[in-house]
Structures are given as structure tokens and as C-alpha cells.
Design a protein around this motif. Sequence first.
Motif: not given
Length: 590
Positions: A453-462
Motif C-alpha cells: 500500500s503506497g509502495g509506488i506512486s503515480v504522479d505523486g499519488v500513492p
Amino acid sequence: MTDNAQPAFPTLEDWQHWTLVMGKAQQMMMEAWADGLGKDGVMPWTSAFAFGAPPVAGEAGPGPATGSGDAMGLMAAGAQAWVKGLEAWSHVLAGDSANKRDRRFAAPEWTQDPIFNTIRQSYLAIADRMLGTVEQMDGVEPAQHAKLKFAVQGFLDAMSPSNFALTNPQVLKKTMETRGENLLRGLSNMLRDMAAGQMTQSKPGAFEVGKDLATTPGKVIKETPLYQLIQYTPTTDKVLKTPVVIFPPWINRYYILDLTPEKSMVKWCVDQGITLFMVSWKSADESLAHVTLDDYVLRGQIDAIDTVRDLLGVESVHTVGYCVAGTTLASALAYLQARDEAAKVKSATFFTAQVDFSEAGDLKLFLGDEVVNLLGQLTAENGYLDGRYMAATFNLLRGRDLIWNYVVSNYLLGEEPPPFDLLHWNSDTTNLPAGWHRDYLETLYRSNKLVESGGISVDGVPVDLTTVTTPSYIQAGREDHIAPPQSVWKVMDHFAGPKRFVLAGSGHIAGVVNHPSTGKYQYWINEQPCGTLESFIEGATEHKGSWWPDWFNWLKGLGGDTVDAKGARVPGKGKLKAIEDAPGRYVRER
């Protein structure tokens, strides 16, 4: 010499001479092959050891143990060992192995000639013993054990006596019949492949994209620096209101789904009344050196989704993600969920796609530090990875069929491979953005961050996969060696929405590309809730043929409303005008 005089049968000395000549020629050709490819960097399909598989040290085998990583040297040494040391191995024979189904030894000489029968039996017995020894090893970390097993299997495949002119009765017979012409043709084939930097698997010139392959009528209606968007021409009066957008893997050409018309999933979908769109990714060059996950999710997949929604005036679209494009599609769904925009996607279909890489299969064997460092060296200058390296890696996973088979047929027997559309596609490589490719391997394959959960972000969004409520259709191939079914199944563990899992017969490609008209293979469905792949298989019902109709019925079950196939449903007739005919120029770029 009279007219009816018979030519003299070769003497033992003649036979020995030809054998020695061919053995030397084989060694010279293989060394020249390795040397030529090495001038521009070692092509990974020349050696399993180049990608971090450990050398086999301290094992008895048909050649000297070595840690040098020189596969060609191992092969040359092995050819001599097979000739000189057969008697030393005779004591390990545990009986005739003729009942083993092995295409390498299909020629009758392998069983009918005492010498070659002994060679065959010795090799198979030694191979069984070496692999059995690896299986019985204790105290070895699972990852290292898998590497060792892969390396031993690769070594044994390379050392097969069928791979050497000196110990292959078919090659010896062909050479006597043609008086060496086969070796000259083989040398020509090999030099051609050396110049191209990859092995030929389908007859050159037999297929042309846009003429023989990728021929389903359509138009390119949008072009960005990252992708072209193709809309296909309807063939029915009515079409489903909700369109389908397919995202193929950016590591391959999209036309795996649009091969010849008899195999084309694209044509089949259009003929069922689907308004179909296909993303054709641009093969990477210096201009794409900077792209990241954000680009493929936001400026690739979500941009295409929004484009189609706006063009057709629909609230949502069905999406399909194949292989790695399915991984990024999962990221896109989680991103849309986090932004309260999940309604843009009515459903998501995953073809052999992985989101949890804890059991990702043999590809994880190629992810050691030495591989990452090598990738950095190969891409430091121009910022992209030559697609031939990825193609070679996939070939290594099935080296017996996709490498050594062609060494024998193309280089030793001097034959041209037959025309085969799927293998033509397999050799039609796509370059990859170097930074994003390394990040994909590091973040997803090695660190498995996507399932955190939240391991990666897309455009700053976890992003969090467990929040995804989009209805999903998840297809896996029973014999898939790239995305194993137990790995694909894990999508079921992470998504929160309704899910349908189908296990298809065959592997990563044939399990997907299986036109209903062929009547090939089968698929399994279990209508009961299942917590594991094992429980799914235990209670699954087998269905003959292609799973495509099951998927189409599933789509219609989410909404079967239809509209007239006119206006914007026809490529170029809406607000987006046609740029060029399908398949477009991106799929042709090298």
C-alpha cells in the motif's frame, strides 16, 4: 572406370577425416559467431551465464567444469569429451532412454546405430543424474537453487550431442550427401545472423507487416510521442456501446493480437461487434530516454482511455492489458480509484499479467546485480535498450526450442527455417526506455513494491491495489514460463472488485492467441469462490477450444447495449480525423 562402376564407399580413414574436419569447422564457426557478436557487446542469447546464472562448478559432466562463462568454449570442449570419453560414462546407464519423447533424438540413427545409441543414452543418463543432484541439494537458498537448476539445464541443453556436427548422425549424413554444401549454407546463415545480431527463426522476407500481418482495416486517429491510437473499421451494423481499448506490452509489437486473419483476435473482436481501439507503442529511441511509469500510465493508458471516451461520448471503456501492460493497467486502476475517477473504466481484462512478483518465474533468474549493471552499460550512451537483448532473454527461457534447435537446423544442416508468423513477430523486436526498464525490474520484479500500500506512486499519488473495485477478467496460461499461473492468480488476492479467472491451455502466447475457429487447446472455469489456484484447479470444469467467447459473454454481461456503427464509430468520421491507415508507422519503426 566403366560406366556401371559404383563409387567407392568411404573408408574408415575417409570417415575419420571428414569427422575431424567437421569437428574443427564446428569449433571455428562457433568461435567466430561468439567473437562477432561480442564486438558490439555480448548478445545474451549466446550465454546463459551472461545474465547471472551461476557456472556449474565441481559437477561431473560431459566437459570440464568452468566458471569462465564462455559457453562456446564449453561447447567445443564438450564435443571432444563426447567422442573421447563415452566409455567412461557407460557405467551410469540405467537402461535404455529411448522411450523419452525428445525431438532432438527423433532420427532413427539415434537408436538404430550402436554408436549413436550409446551417445544418446549416455547423454540422457548424465543429464538425469546432474539434474537429480541439483534437486537433492540441501542448505541452498531457494533463489540460488533456482539459478543453479536453470544454469545446469542450460548447460545440459548446450552440451547435447545433437548440437555438434561431430556427434549428430543427421548432420554427418547430410554432409556426406551434399559433400559439405550444407555446412557452407549454414555458414552463410550464421554470418547473416551475426550481422543482424539475432538468430533467424522464420524464413526471411516471408511476412510483411501491413501486407501479411496486422491487416485488419482501421485508421490511426491519434499520435503522441509515446503511442499511436488505432481505431478499427466496424464490420457489423450494430456495435456494443462500450468500446474496448487494448494495451499491448511495450516490449513487443502489438500485432501479436493481429497476426494473419485466421489467427487475429483484433479481427475476431471487430466481427463480434466491438468498437475496438489498439495502442501501438513507439519503439524507444533517444527521445524516450526520460520516460517513467507516470508516462506509460498517465500519458499512455489514461490518455488513451480519455481520448476514446471523449471521441465516442461514453462514460467508460473496457480495457485490456497484456503482460507488462497489464501491470501498468493495474497501477492506472489504483490511481483512478484514488482520484475518484474509477468510473472511467467499466472493466479490466488481464492477459497473463502480474502485479505480485513474489512467484514471478524464471525471469527473476535474470535480475542479479550483474544484470542490472550490464543493462546500465548497454544503455548509458543512448538511453534505450536494444530490443534484441530482451528477445534473447525470452529465448533463453526456452533455449532448447528457440536457440539450439536453430543452431542445428540453420547452421549445421544448412536449412532455412519455415515461414511462421508467430516467430516472425517474436524476432520483430522493440527498443525499451532504459531508465524505465531498469526501474520496472528493480521496483516491481525485485522489490515487489506494487503490492505494498503506497509502495509506488503515480504522479505523486500513492496507489493501493486493494482499493480497486473495477470488474476484472484475469486470464493465465497453464504452461506459461514468463508469467506463471500461480503468479497471475495473485491478482485475485489483491483486487477488491468482482473477478473472473480463466486458466487457458498452453503458454504465454498460444494461450492468449487461440482463435475459436482452430478448435485448439482448452480452458478451465470454476464458478465457485476459490481462495487459491490449487482449489480453483481442483473444482474447475474443462471447456474445449478458445476462451475468447467466454470473455466476450462476460463483457456483454456488464452491459449489452448496442448502437449503430456510424459517425464516430467509424475511424476518421468523428472529431479525430484519420492520420494514416492501420497498422501505422510506429509498428514499423526499428
